[in-house]
Design an enzyme around this catalytic site. Structure first.
Site, PDB file in Angstrom:
ATOM      1  N   CYS A   1     -50.205 -80.933  80.468  1.00 45.67           N
ATOM      2  CA  CYS A   1     -48.750 -81.029  80.360  1.00 45.67           C
ATOM      3  C   CYS A   1     -48.292 -81.101  78.910  1.00 45.67           C
ATOM      4  CB  CYS A   1     -48.241 -82.249  81.131  1.00 45.67           C
ATOM      5  SG  CYS A   1     -46.443 -82.432  81.044  1.00 45.67           S
TER       6      CYS A   1
ATOM      7  N   CYS B   1     -46.289 -78.150  80.512  1.00 48.45           N
ATOM      8  CA  CYS B   1     -44.854 -78.422  80.682  1.00 48.45           C
ATOM      9  C   CYS B   1     -44.086 -78.583  79.376  1.00 48.45           C
ATOM     10  CB  CYS B   1     -44.633 -79.696  81.505  1.00 48.45           C
ATOM     11  SG  CYS B   1     -46.000 -80.286  82.483  1.00 48.45           S
TER      12      CYS B   1
ATOM     13  N   LYS C   1     -44.101 -75.377  77.024  1.00 44.95           N
ATOM     14  CA  LYS C   1     -43.453 -74.297  77.775  1.00 44.95           C
ATOM     15  C   LYS C   1     -41.946 -74.517  77.852  1.00 44.95           C
ATOM     16  CE  LYS C   1     -43.071 -74.810  82.000  1.00 44.95           C
ATOM     17  NZ  LYS C   1     -43.444 -75.176  83.373  1.00 44.95           N
TER      18      LYS C   1
ATOM     19  N   HIS D   1     -15.116 -82.307  89.238  1.00 46.26           N
ATOM     20  CA  HIS D   1     -14.577 -80.983  88.929  1.00 46.26           C
ATOM     21  C   HIS D   1     -14.107 -80.904  87.465  1.00 46.26           C
ATOM     22  CE1 HIS D   1     -12.597 -77.180  89.822  1.00 46.26           C
ATOM     23  NE2 HIS D   1     -11.537 -77.625  89.161  1.00 46.26           N
TER      24      HIS D   1
ATOM     25  N   GLU E   1     -20.682 -79.729  91.770  1.00 48.44           N
ATOM     26  CA  GLU E   1     -19.732 -80.051  92.825  1.00 48.44           C
ATOM     27  C   GLU E   1     -19.923 -79.168  94.061  1.00 48.44           C
ATOM     28  OE1 GLU E   1     -15.519 -79.083  92.198  1.00 48.44           O
ATOM     29  OE2 GLU E   1     -16.141 -77.790  90.527  1.00 48.44           O
TER      30      GLU E   1
END
Length: 447
Positions: free
Chosen positions: A43, A48, A51, A436, A441
């Site tokens: 990782c 991870c 990357k 919003h 949402e």
């Protein structure tokens, strides 16, 4: 005199091994950990972390282009791969150092040597030294699988991608899983002509079909080429240094690099047979629900087992192992509703049952979708649509799965995964007021 040199010997200083070693030491155990390469594991060193940094770097290609629609007078920009590469490698070194400091601060003996199993309670180091341990934990992870074809030595894997001297102008990627699709997006944004060659006609097997089809549609529209039901037969180097990839029943492909992203295999060449540790038919260590192998004193966590190959899962397994064996706090990892993501362009994320799996289990399920263009994409003139999908139990209204593709999908899905893990209903989403304007949402507006 102590019966063993240490209480716990960990082989492999990746995410799972480091967590197990640190926690066991915190519980008062005498712990040693061996790592033949660099502390941090896949990782941190070649997975991870680097990357994701490349993904961030690649995304600027689209962000800079989009910025012009938002009024920014962005000149034509030139990308310098070596600057990004060296900065990423520097960050990897920094994080690896932090991992090492964490082990030292917890009084874990760190041994920078290859270690193998010599017996149920014995570990042999490359220097010839033998260490005895009450318990041995194998946390060696996995390594890229490379197909046995002529010219395979001419290809690279994700391991080498972070150290390239230059971005290839043309690259062939073998495979269509998450690594293949992530690097396809990265190389494409950096200006390479990308071709994915896959033995089947499906990308990202195991992910929701509608979501992965959307990624295929978007990726193809951007110019990434997909060859399905195709298998690489051999690779040949040409006089000019380029490569020629021969495909069964198809024309050969000229390129400058070939990446193998055809799966990962557990690293188990550790003398495990000396202790009677059994492997399954995929070469992974067989373990029970408490991470114990077929040898009573040897345990295993992470990708070296055949469970879920994700860093957070390995960390939880390491924690559960040490708490159970050394902390008098027995517990097990719950593998239900584990969220996952593909950092493609755009990214995908999901948790729980896919539509296909849910139909197999429950029959006439309820499926809600939201298919929309993100506000930013609208103004940027980018015709790229996000897709959110909710799978609901036909009788109880419990949300069985959430799957999405679109900007920031992994960031949104992480919070939504809590609701799925908690067994909340569709009505609970409906009762939540929308935030919003946001993409998230859409999760509470599906009707």
């Amino acid at each position: 005199m102590a019966e063993f040199d240490v209480d716990l010997f960990v082989i492999g200083a990746g995410s799972g091994g480091v967590r197990a070693a640190r926690v066991a030491a915190g519980h008062g155990a005498k712990v040693a950990i061996a790592e033949e390469y660099r502390v941090g594991g896949t990782c941190v060193i070649r997975g991870c972390v680097p990357k994701k940094l490349l993904v961030y770097g690649a995304h600027f290609a689209e962000d800079l282009a989009d910025a012009r629609r938002f009024g920014w007078k962005v000149p034509d920009c030139e990308f310098d791969w070596k600057t990004l590469r060296d900065n990423v490698l520097s960050e990897v070194t920094r994080i690896s150092g932090i991992y090492g400091e964490t082990l030292e601060n917890n009084k874990v003996e760190v041994i920078h040597e290859r270690a193998t199993v010599a017996g149920p309670h014995e570990v042999k180091l490359a220097s010839g030294r033998t260490v005895t341990a009450k318990y041995i934990l194998v946390a060696t992870g996995a390594t890229p699988a490379i197909p046995d074809i002529p010219g395979k030595e001419l290809g690279i894997t994700s391991n080498e991608a972070f150290n390239l001297e230059a971005i290839p102008k043309r690259i062939v990627i073998a495979g269509a899983g998450y690594i293949a699709n992530e690097f396809a997006g990265i190389f494409h944004e950096f200006g390479a002509r990308v071709t994915l060659v896959n033995r089947t006609n499906v990308i990202l097997r195991g992910y929701d079909e509608q979501i992965r089809d959307r990624l295929l549609q978007i990726s193809s529209g951007k110019g990434i080429n997909f060859k399905f039901d195709a298998e690489i037969e051999r690779i040949e180097k040409q006089e000019d240094g380029s490569l020629l990839v021969y495909i069964a029943d198809d024309d050969p492909i000229a390129c400058d690099a070939v990446m193998f992203a055809t799966g990962r295999q557990p690293l188990t060449n550790l003398g495990l047979e000396n202790a009677g540790v059994e492997l399954n038919d995929r070469g992974a260590i067989k373990v029970d629900d408490d991470n114990r192998s077929t040898c009573e004193s040897i345990y295993a966590v992470g990708d070296v087992t055949d469970r879920i190959q994700l860093t957070p899962v390995a960390i939880r397994e390491g924690q559960a192992f040490s708490d159970t064996v050394f902390g008098n706090k027995p517990h097990r990892v719950d593998y239900d509703n584990v969220p996952s993501a593909v950092f493609s362009h755009p990214p995908m994320a999901g948790v729980g049952l896919t539509e296909g799996k849910a139909r197999e289990k429950y029959g006439a399920i309820k499926v809600f979708t939201s298919d929309f263009r993100a506000m930013k994409n609208v103004l940027a003139g980018r015709n790229e649509r996000a897709l959110y999908k909710m799978i609901v139990h036909p009788e109880t209204d419990v949300v069985l799965g959430l799957h999405m593709i679109g900007p920031d999908a992994p960031e949104i899905l992480q919070a939504a995964a809590v609701a799925v893990k908690a067994g909340l209903t569709k009505q609970a989403f409906d009762d939540t007021v929308a935030l919003h304007p946001s993409m998230a949402e859409e999760l509470v507006l599906m009707r």
